[in-house]
Structure formats: C-alpha cells, structure tokens
Design an enzyme around this catalytic site. Structure first.
Site, mmCIF file in Angstrom:
data_model
loop_
_atom_site.group_PDB
_atom_site.id
_atom_site.type_symbol
_atom_site.label_atom_id
_atom_site.label_comp_id
_atom_site.label_asym_id
_atom_site.label_seq_id
_atom_site.Cartn_x
_atom_site.Cartn_y
_atom_site.Cartn_z
ATOM 1 N N ASP A 4 0.833 -1.213 0.000
ATOM 2 C CA ASP A 4 0.000 0.000 0.000
ATOM 3 C C ASP A 4 0.864 1.258 0.000
ATOM 4 O OD1 ASP A 4 -2.444 1.321 -0.010
ATOM 5 O OD2 ASP A 4 -2.522 1.438 2.185
ATOM 6 N N LEU A 51 10.928 -20.229 -5.084
ATOM 7 C CA LEU A 51 10.041 -19.340 -4.314
ATOM 8 C C LEU A 51 8.680 -19.348 -4.987
ATOM 9 C CD1 LEU A 51 10.592 -15.918 -2.716
ATOM 10 C CD2 LEU A 51 8.837 -16.068 -4.464
ATOM 11 N N HIS A 81 1.952 3.051 -9.099
ATOM 12 C CA HIS A 81 1.757 1.609 -9.293
ATOM 13 C C HIS A 81 2.875 1.035 -10.177
ATOM 14 C CE1 HIS A 81 -1.965 2.096 -7.293
ATOM 15 N NE2 HIS A 81 -2.617 2.650 -8.286
HETATM 16 C C1 IPE Z 1 -5.349 -2.648 0.080
HETATM 17 O O1 IPE Z 1 -5.090 -1.303 -0.086
HETATM 18 C C2 IPE Z 1 -5.355 -3.343 -1.258
HETATM 19 C C3 IPE Z 1 -4.072 -3.453 -1.933
HETATM 20 C C4 IPE Z 1 -2.908 -3.042 -1.484
HETATM 21 C C5 IPE Z 1 -4.132 -4.112 -3.198
HETATM 22 P P1 IPE Z 1 -6.254 -0.234 -0.221
HETATM 23 O O2 IPE Z 1 -5.589 1.085 -0.405
HETATM 24 O O3 IPE Z 1 -7.232 -0.635 -1.258
HETATM 25 O O4 IPE Z 1 -6.963 -0.328 1.205
HETATM 26 P P2 IPE Z 1 -7.845 0.739 1.982
HETATM 27 O O5 IPE Z 1 -8.894 1.242 1.031
HETATM 28 O O6 IPE Z 1 -6.926 1.835 2.416
HETATM 29 O O7 IPE Z 1 -8.405 -0.025 3.151
HETATM 30 C C1 IPE Z 2 -1.815 0.200 -3.188
HETATM 31 O O1 IPE Z 2 -1.538 1.550 -3.265
HETATM 32 C C2 IPE Z 2 -1.946 -0.442 -4.530
HETATM 33 C C3 IPE Z 2 -3.325 -0.824 -4.890
HETATM 34 C C4 IPE Z 2 -4.351 -0.760 -4.102
HETATM 35 C C5 IPE Z 2 -3.521 -1.319 -6.225
HETATM 36 P P1 IPE Z 2 -2.691 2.613 -3.231
HETATM 37 O O2 IPE Z 2 -3.100 2.935 -4.633
HETATM 38 O O3 IPE Z 2 -3.807 2.200 -2.347
HETATM 39 O O4 IPE Z 2 -1.946 3.850 -2.614
HETATM 40 P P2 IPE Z 2 -2.505 4.889 -1.562
HETATM 41 O O5 IPE Z 2 -2.931 4.091 -0.360
HETATM 42 O O6 IPE Z 2 -3.654 5.591 -2.206
HETATM 43 O O7 IPE Z 2 -1.356 5.776 -1.272
HETATM 44 MG MG MG Z 3 -4.152 2.433 -0.373
#
Ligand code: IPE
Ligand code: IPE
Ligand code: MG
Length: 251
Positions: free
Chosen positions: A24, A135, A41
């Site tokens: 995240d 792995l 991403h």
């Molecule tokens: C969790 O992150 C999902 C992934 C990292 C793929 P999110 O950014 O979607 O989670 P919330 O919305 O902060 O809970």
């Molecule tokens: C996690 O990073 C990746 C996915 C959920 C695909 P985020 O896109 O949720 O990044 P933040 O949390 O908004 O910074």
């Molecule tokens: Mg996020």
C-alpha cells in the site's frame, strides 16, 4: 493449510517461511511527486520484483502480495484500467527472468469478472512457471478474504461435502491459498493499520507488522528490519511460552 504451527523448512526458526505483503501507498508516493497515481503503481511493480529477489536471497519460500482487492474496482476508471495494463507490461518485462530464476507464480483471486486478455495473461504466467520450486509468489488480484471463504464453501458444497464433514481442514483445502502454508509474517506498508480484506482466514496467527514506508520506497533494508522484528517475536499459537532450558545450579 491451517495447521497453526510455524514450519521452518529452511531450518532457521527465526526466518519466516511465508511472508505476505499489503503493498500500500503507491498513490500517495506518486502524489508527493506531483505524478499520477498510476505512476506509483508502475514503480510499485519494480519494487515487487526487487522484493521477490530479496526474499529468494534470504531463503524465504513463499511470498504473497496483495495487488488488487475485490474493492479496488471502486477506483476511478482510468486508475483501474491503468492497473490492468500494468499487468501486461509486467508480464512482458519480467516473466522470462522470473521463470529462469526459479519463481513459481500463482494468481489468487476471482477470475470471472476480469477481461479475457487478463485471464490469458494469468494462464501464461502460471504455465510458464509451474515447475519452479525456489520461491512461490502468490499474486492476489481481484482478491478478497471474504470472497475466498465464500468460494471455498461453495465449491465444497458443489463437491458433495456434507455439513458434518465441513471442518476447518476440509474448507482449507478449497481455499485459493491451499497451495501455501499459512503466512508467518504479514507486512502492510503505507501506514494504515488495517487488513483491508486480505488473507482473513490464513492470517489467523500471522505476526503483523505495519510500516509507514510507502510501497515504492520499500527496499532490502526495510525487509531486513521486518525480518529482524519477526525474529524477536514469540509465537505461542494460543499456548504458553516454552519453559526455559534447565541450568545446572552452581554449588
Ligand atoms: C489494500 O489497499 C489493497 C491493496 C494493497 C491491493 P487499499 O488502499 O485498497 O486499502 P484501503 O482502502 O486503504 O483499506
Ligand atoms: C496500493 O496503493 C496499490 C493498490 C491498491 C492497487 P494505493 O493505490 O492504495 O496507494 P494509496 O494508499 O492511495 O497511497
Ligand atoms: Mg491504499
């Protein structure tokens, strides 16, 4: 597998056999640089590849990452399609090298409502790497822990498993993560203190580690900090601490 025990195949009880990561923080990382979220991403994919290599170098056998949740469809259309597009870029750029390095890739998640093109990419990734053993990388995509429990129950019932037979072990065999032992260490980058529907069943006794580090900034030093923290934990699985070894009293 839901046997609540750590099973260090490497022989080192302080090394997690299975590490799971909620990757995240990509969006915030990009925003800090005045870049579109999808750029975060894109860099996040490179971080993942580096992390796979770092885990292999340390003897970790299973790495499971949360790449796209069942709930991430709520995001703006351009971000969703950017994420789907990145899968194809990542396959083209990294699949061959990963396969050569001994990585087996398993895609975990609901394949029903993704495009035919994405389904074909998943099939290619899995068949190219299926004989590898160094792995196992499980990529959770269109995945939710609740989806997994529900689909496992549905498939068990469709197979004729009766209510009396449906115990934890039986259900585990139908879960999408049945190919891996339960995670020992679950890391979430990005600073949020929640699970967000990741590995709800399997993480019952995982050691949790939350770091403010945004995923694109995650690196070997961060991984080593997490592993050192894990090595200091005492896992009890509901039991009591092991008794201290007897020492001979001095006279
Ligand atoms: C969790 O992150 C999902 C992934 C990292 C793929 P999110 O950014 O979607 O989670 P919330 O919305 O902060 O809970
Ligand atoms: C996690 O990073 C990746 C996915 C959920 C695909 P985020 O896109 O949720 O990044 P933040 O949390 O908004 O910074
Ligand atoms: Mg996020």
């Amino acid at each position: 597998m839901t046997a609540f025990s750590a099973a260090p195949a490497s022989g080192d009880p302080h090394l997690p056999r299975h590490v799971a990561i909620v990757m995240d923080g990509n969006g915030r990382w990009a925003k800090k640089r005045f870049m579109p979220r999808v750029y975060g991403h894109k860099v996040g994919v490179d971080t993942l590849v580096n992390t796979v290599n770092a885990c292999m170098a340390r003897g970790i056998e299973y790495l499971t990452v949360y790449a796209f949740s069942s709930e991430n469809w709520k995001r703006p259309q351009d971000e969703v399609s950017g994420l789907m597009g990145l899968v194809h870029v990542a396959v083209a750029r990294y699949l061959r090298k990963m396969a050569q390095d001994g990585v087996r890739v398993v895609i975990v998640g609901d394949r029903d409502n993704v495009s035919d093109r994405l389904r074909a990419a998943w099939a290619e990734v899995e068949s190219t790497t299926r004989h590898n053993t160094r792995l196992t990388l499980s990529v959770c995509f269109n995945y939710g822990g609740r989806w997994d429990i529900a689909q496992a129950a549905r498939r068990a019932i469709a197979d004729g498993v009766t209510a009396a037979q449906l115990d934890e072990q039986r259900l585990s065999a139908y879960m999408a993560m049945a190919h891996a032992p339960d995670p020992d260490l679950l890391i979430r980058t990005g600073g949020e203190l929640r699970i967000s529907n990741f590995l709800l069943w399997q993480a019952a006794y995982a050691e949790l580690l939350f770091t403010p580090c945004l995923w694109p900034d995650f690196n070997e030093a961060e991984l080593d900090r997490a592993l050192a923290d894990y090595a200091r934990r005492e896992r009890r699985f509901g039991g009591v601490p092991a008794p201290a070894p007897m020492t001979t009293a001095a006279h």
